[in-house]
Design a protein around this motif. Structure first.
Motif, mmCIF file in Angstrom:
data_model
loop_
_atom_site.group_PDB
_atom_site.id
_atom_site.type_symbol
_atom_site.label_atom_id
_atom_site.label_comp_id
_atom_site.label_asym_id
_atom_site.label_seq_id
_atom_site.Cartn_x
_atom_site.Cartn_y
_atom_site.Cartn_z
ATOM 1 N N MET A 172 16.094 -25.761 -5.442
ATOM 2 C CA MET A 172 14.631 -25.885 -5.400
ATOM 3 C C MET A 172 14.030 -25.107 -4.223
ATOM 4 O O MET A 172 13.249 -25.631 -3.446
ATOM 5 C CB MET A 172 14.223 -27.348 -5.338
ATOM 6 N N LEU A 173 14.411 -23.843 -4.112
ATOM 7 C CA LEU A 173 13.770 -22.973 -3.128
ATOM 8 C C LEU A 173 12.324 -22.753 -3.543
ATOM 9 O O LEU A 173 12.040 -22.293 -4.650
ATOM 10 C CB LEU A 173 14.499 -21.628 -3.038
ATOM 11 N N GLN A 174 11.388 -23.074 -2.655
ATOM 12 C CA GLN A 174 9.963 -22.906 -2.947
ATOM 13 C C GLN A 174 9.611 -21.420 -2.919
ATOM 14 O O GLN A 174 9.926 -20.716 -1.948
ATOM 15 C CB GLN A 174 9.122 -23.686 -1.950
ATOM 16 N N LEU A 175 8.940 -20.941 -3.958
ATOM 17 C CA LEU A 175 8.753 -19.506 -4.154
ATOM 18 C C LEU A 175 7.353 -19.016 -3.830
ATOM 19 O O LEU A 175 7.065 -17.830 -4.033
ATOM 20 C CB LEU A 175 9.085 -19.144 -5.608
ATOM 21 N N ALA A 176 6.486 -19.872 -3.309
ATOM 22 C CA ALA A 176 5.106 -19.447 -3.049
ATOM 23 C C ALA A 176 5.052 -18.286 -2.063
ATOM 24 O O ALA A 176 4.184 -17.412 -2.171
ATOM 25 C CB ALA A 176 4.291 -20.626 -2.519
ATOM 26 N N ASP A 177 5.963 -18.256 -1.095
ATOM 27 C CA ASP A 177 5.959 -17.188 -0.096
ATOM 28 C C ASP A 177 6.502 -15.877 -0.640
ATOM 29 O O ASP A 177 6.443 -14.854 0.045
ATOM 30 C CB ASP A 177 6.798 -17.596 1.124
ATOM 31 N N PHE A 178 7.057 -15.889 -1.863
ATOM 32 C CA PHE A 178 7.740 -14.710 -2.387
ATOM 33 C C PHE A 178 7.174 -14.265 -3.729
ATOM 34 O O PHE A 178 7.898 -13.703 -4.564
ATOM 35 C CB PHE A 178 9.242 -14.997 -2.525
ATOM 36 N N GLY A 179 5.889 -14.505 -3.923
ATOM 37 C CA GLY A 179 5.262 -14.070 -5.166
ATOM 38 C C GLY A 179 5.789 -14.783 -6.394
ATOM 39 O O GLY A 179 5.808 -14.220 -7.491
ATOM 40 N N ASN A 180 6.234 -16.034 -6.226
ATOM 41 C CA ASN A 180 6.743 -16.853 -7.332
ATOM 42 C C ASN A 180 7.895 -16.170 -8.076
ATOM 43 O O ASN A 180 7.965 -16.187 -9.308
ATOM 44 C CB ASN A 180 5.625 -17.223 -8.300
ATOM 45 N N ARG A 181 8.803 -15.579 -7.321
ATOM 46 C CA ARG A 181 10.038 -15.017 -7.880
ATOM 47 C C ARG A 181 11.153 -15.224 -6.865
ATOM 48 O O ARG A 181 10.899 -15.458 -5.677
ATOM 49 C CB ARG A 181 9.880 -13.527 -8.190
ATOM 50 N N ILE A 182 12.384 -15.152 -7.345
ATOM 51 C CA ILE A 182 13.521 -15.289 -6.424
ATOM 52 C C ILE A 182 13.545 -14.076 -5.509
ATOM 53 O O ILE A 182 13.590 -12.934 -5.976
ATOM 54 C CB ILE A 182 14.843 -15.408 -7.196
ATOM 55 N N PRO A 183 13.490 -14.273 -4.197
ATOM 56 C CA PRO A 183 13.434 -13.122 -3.294
ATOM 57 C C PRO A 183 14.795 -12.453 -3.162
ATOM 58 O O PRO A 183 15.838 -13.035 -3.473
ATOM 59 C CB PRO A 183 13.022 -13.768 -1.963
ATOM 60 N N SER A 184 14.778 -11.219 -2.690
ATOM 61 C CA SER A 184 16.014 -10.517 -2.360
ATOM 62 C C SER A 184 16.514 -11.046 -1.017
ATOM 63 O O SER A 184 15.807 -10.978 -0.014
ATOM 64 C CB SER A 184 15.762 -9.009 -2.279
ATOM 65 N N LEU A 185 17.719 -11.591 -1.010
ATOM 66 C CA LEU A 185 18.262 -12.250 0.170
ATOM 67 C C LEU A 185 19.392 -11.439 0.779
ATOM 68 O O LEU A 185 20.147 -10.763 0.072
ATOM 69 C CB LEU A 185 18.797 -13.636 -0.196
ATOM 70 N N THR A 186 19.526 -11.513 2.088
ATOM 71 C CA THR A 186 20.699 -11.013 2.787
ATOM 72 C C THR A 186 21.164 -12.081 3.760
ATOM 73 O O THR A 186 20.349 -12.844 4.301
ATOM 74 C CB THR A 186 20.422 -9.699 3.529
ATOM 75 N N PHE A 187 22.475 -12.139 3.986
ATOM 76 C CA PHE A 187 23.089 -13.225 4.715
ATOM 77 C C PHE A 187 23.907 -12.680 5.887
ATOM 78 O O PHE A 187 24.622 -11.682 5.741
ATOM 79 C CB PHE A 187 24.041 -14.016 3.811
ATOM 80 N N GLU A 188 23.812 -13.354 7.018
ATOM 81 C CA GLU A 188 24.682 -13.078 8.148
ATOM 82 C C GLU A 188 25.916 -13.980 7.986
ATOM 83 O O GLU A 188 25.872 -15.171 8.261
ATOM 84 C CB GLU A 188 23.966 -13.381 9.461
ATOM 85 N N VAL A 189 26.998 -13.378 7.509
ATOM 86 C CA VAL A 189 28.202 -14.140 7.161
ATOM 87 C C VAL A 189 29.219 -14.025 8.285
ATOM 88 O O VAL A 189 29.538 -12.918 8.733
ATOM 89 C CB VAL A 189 28.802 -13.638 5.839
ATOM 90 N N ILE A 190 29.731 -15.160 8.736
ATOM 91 C CA ILE A 190 30.767 -15.194 9.756
ATOM 92 C C ILE A 190 32.086 -15.468 9.052
ATOM 93 O O ILE A 190 32.346 -16.594 8.602
ATOM 94 C CB ILE A 190 30.499 -16.263 10.834
ATOM 95 N N ALA A 191 32.906 -14.404 8.915
ATOM 96 C CA ALA A 191 34.188 -14.548 8.225
ATOM 97 C C ALA A 191 35.334 -14.812 9.200
ATOM 98 O O ALA A 191 36.289 -15.505 8.870
ATOM 99 C CB ALA A 191 34.482 -13.294 7.406
ATOM 100 N N ASP A 192 35.239 -14.216 10.377
ATOM 101 C CA ASP A 192 36.268 -14.402 11.425
ATOM 102 C C ASP A 192 35.583 -14.552 12.763
ATOM 103 O O ASP A 192 34.483 -14.022 12.963
ATOM 104 C CB ASP A 192 37.204 -13.194 11.488
ATOM 105 N N GLU A 193 36.253 -15.218 13.680
ATOM 106 C CA GLU A 193 35.724 -15.344 15.035
ATOM 107 C C GLU A 193 35.883 -14.027 15.785
ATOM 108 O O GLU A 193 36.978 -13.466 15.857
ATOM 109 C CB GLU A 193 36.454 -16.450 15.799
#
Length: 719
Positions: A172-193
């Motif tokens: 239930m990600l609220q979409l009002a901030d993104f023009g009522n569509r799923i936004p393009s996301l990027t993630f800062e992923v920590i795979a190793d220390e």
């Protein structure tokens, strides 16, 4: 609930390489190590989120920013809130949309996720705080990973657990901030220390590879057409290569152990070591080497560093290293690659004895009588002679210094707790209201606060009405210094309020006379509506407000009665949510609950509906005139709840069904009420024995105004 399921995701890189080892004997390592070369990873591949069948999922190392692939999603989920219209007005429906979806991040297990960007702006900050309302679960990719409950509820028993792959689920990600569509996301992923050696990456991708290489990267996403392409790229960047040792491949660099190609033991027919040397033209060496990389200082956006050499040549080599480096490390890589290219102009051929067959491609050797270390590029055997093709190695470059340039990262502002103010004031529009109106303005203690969900109750919490979301963030705070009382009929040039806003990023501004006439800088301080012409910042979130217009829109009764700590709310149309309520609410209390992303628990406020939004303002300019018979006539000027700006020079519209007043005359300890239809009333001579108190209230459709008062002095009879 309709869903999109994308389970046919591709492997990160090609399969195992064990079969390649047997083909190394007597062949060039550079050519035969991993078979036919395919394209390796590129900088642009991780920038755009995909949802395609067969999309490649990278294996992540270190800390890396990736877009991932949407593997499951619901249709948009619609919710509706209704706002009651006034008398004769239709209700207004407001629609809100949310979505639930899953994003596959890495084809190997990870440790966690840091920041998340949506359309380039932070959706989740470094502290783990979300800027927009959503549920969030992270599956780390363990081999015992459980099925996500939300996906399972939609897909049933066939739902995969994606063991060995890390993915994130938004609920239930609220979409009002993104023009009522799923936004393009990027993630800062920590795979190793911490940082990861390129040799560690090579070992993880191809188990037959061991050894060590000096280059360490902050993060890396292994993707592309084959393992060979990935490892070649890593080796090129770090100055490393692969050599067979025993039954495995070893990743080596210039710091590895060396073998001496000596005359003794390698003699052929008494001639010893035979040597040949060839030097290519300087034009074969690039003039510059440019390295593209991911720069952590720039929120992992692409950075560029360049190394130059003097002399002839026009070629510019560009190498993309889709790894996380700092600017200095990337500059060092560029300089080292250029130095290796210059050294590579020299090609040495050494013919040694049969015993040199023990030297395999990829080994490091030294030559008697000559300085430096050489890498064996190829080995050929003819008769009893072993011929080694050698390439000179250069010592590791000293660390270079470089800058990432101007950094303009996404603002990681704190959302903070919701502050909500509900109140009743005269309508902010020029037309009169047809129903009692409650106004809600909300903001937050942090600069990233955007919205909160609203509920209100008109029956003390027995039932609640879902009222959608708040409007744009408002500017609000508390009173720190109360201005002295001043008449509402003059501009107050001496008094000043001081207010403390909710956070330092909130701002106020000045307004000239024309802007004040248009209604700019109208604020609610306690129960008084005030306009201010001058807003002076005092530091932090504290402001001094002066050049005041007091008691605006019929609130002169509240002038000078504020207390320190009472509310300050700047009234702006875009920040105000208005709710028209039934007439039955007049005289009762309305409870309002707001719940924002940063709230541990809903925030409640209350508003007593006394009718300020719909009753007429009290009359003004009360005056009296004595008559010849000793009586007196009291007159006044009515006001209207329509047309607050006097723009046409004539009387304001009545805005009520009829003109009517209730006048209370108090004389000699007794009172009488008089209903009149015109703006005057008579006082008898008998009532003027002492002072007479007059209270005038204008009657309207929804009730009476506050009283306007006048004291008529006693009649003086000549002695």
């Amino acid at each position: 609930m309709a869903t999109l399921v994308l389970t046919a995701v591709g492997s990160a890189v090609g399969g195992p390489i064990g079969g390649a080892i047997g083909a190394l004997i007597g062949q060039s390592v550079d050519h035969a190590l991993f078979g036919t070369r395919k394209e390796g990873p590129r900088l642009v591949e991780l920038a755009v989120q995909t949802s395609s069948y067969g999309a490649q999922i990278p294996k992540l190392f270190g800390t890396m920013r990736v877009a991932g692939t949407v593997i499951w999603a619901t249709d948009l989920i619609e919710s509706r809130a209704s706002s009651r219209g006034g008398k004769g007005q239709p209700s207004v429906s407001i629609y809100f949309y949310a979505a639930s979806f899953a994003v596959l991040l890495s084809a190997r297990a990870i440790l966690g996720v840091g920041r998340i960007w949506a359309e380039g702006k932070l959706l989740r900050g470094a502290a783990g705080d979300f800027k927009t309302g959503t549920g969030f679960r992270l599956h780390l990719g363990g081999e015992d990973q459980a099925v996500d409950p939300l996906i399972a509820s939609a897909e049933g028993a066939a739902t995969p657990a994606y063991r060995g792959a890390a993915y994130a689920v938004f609920e239930m990600l609220q979409l009002a901030d993104f023009g009522n569509r799923i936004p393009s996301l990027t993630f800062e992923v920590i795979a190793d220390e911490g940082s990861v050696l390129v040799s560690t990456i090579a070992k993880a991708l191809a188990g037959e590879v061991s050894g060590a290489a000096a280059l360490a990267v902050g993060g890396f996403a292994a993707s592309g057409g084959s393992v060979r392409a990935v490892l070649e790229m890593l080796g090129q960047a770090g100055g490393a290569w692969f050599a067979p040792v025993g039954g495995e491949l070893v990743m080596r660099d210039v710091a590895g152990a060396t073998v001496v190609v000596a005359d003794e033991g390698f003699a052929v027919e008494g001639k010893g070591v035979r040597r040949a040397r060839a030097v290519a033209a300087i034009e074969t060496v690039p003039r510059t080497v440019t390295v593209g990389y991911y720069d952590a200082a720039r929120d992992y956006q692409a950075g560029v560093q360049r190394a130059r050499r003097p002399g002839a040549g026009v070629r510019d080599d560009r190498v993309e290293v889709p790894a996380v480096l700092d600017a200095g490390a990337a500059k060092t890589v560029a300089e080292a690659m250029l130095a290796r290219a210059e050294a590579g102009r020299v090609r040495r051929t050494v013919a040694a004895g049969f015993g040199a067959m023990a030297i395999a491609p990829g080994a490091c050797v030294t030559i008697p009588g000559e300085g430096g270390v050489w890498r064996v590029a190829d080995v050929s055997i003819e008769g009893m002679v072993t011929t080694l093709g050698l390439v000179p190695l250069v010592a590791a470059s000293l660390p270079a210094t470089a800058t990432s340039g101007r950094v303009s990262g996404a603002v990681d502002a704190v959302v903070g707790a919701t502050i909500v103010r509900a109140f009743e004031v005269s309508g902010l529009e020029e037309s009169p209201l047809s129903a009692p109106r409650m106004t809600v303005v909300a903001g937050g203690t942090g600069a990233a606060w955007r919205q909160a969900a609203l509920l209100y109750s008109v029956d003390d919490g027995v039932s609640w009405v879902a009222a959608g979301a708040t409007a744009a963030p408002g500017v609000l705070g508390t009173i720190a210094v109360v201005a002295s009382s001043a008449p509402a009929t003059l501009v107050d040039l001496r008094g000043a309020f001081e207010v403390v806003l909710a956070h330092a990023e909130m701002e106020l501004s000045d307004a000239d006379a024309a802007a004040l006439d248009r209604g700019v800088n109208l604020a609610l301080l306690g129960g008084e509506l005030v306009q201010f012409g001058r807003a002076e910042p005092l530091g932090g979130a504290r402001w001094r407000l002066s050049q005041l217009l007091r008691g605006r829109r019929g609130t002169e009764a509240a002038v000078g009665v504020q207390m320190v700590g009472e509310r300050f709310v700047l009234l702006e149309a875009e920040a105000a949510r208005a709710f028209d309520l039934p007439v039955s609410v007049l005289g009762r209390e309305v409870r309002v609950i707001a719940s924002g992303v940063g709230d541990d628990a809903p925030v409640e406020t209350r508003c007593v509906m006394r009718g300020a939004s719909v009753v007429p303002p009290s009359p003004v300019h009360l005056r009296f005139a004595s008559e010849a018979d000793g009586s007196a006539t009291v007159r006044w000027t009515r006001r209207s709840r329509a047309g607050w700006r006097w723009i046409d020079g004539v009387d304001a519209p009545l805005a009520e069904e009829v003109e009517a007043y209730r006048v209370t005359v108090t004389a000699g300890g007794t009172s009488r009420d008089v209903d009149v239809a015109e703006p005057f009333v008579s006082i008898t001579a008998a009532e003027r024995v002492g002072a007479v108190s007059i209270a005038v209230r204008q009657r309207g459709v929804f009730g009476e105004s506050l009283a306007a008062g006048l004291i008529v002095p006693p009649l003086i009879v000549p002695a």
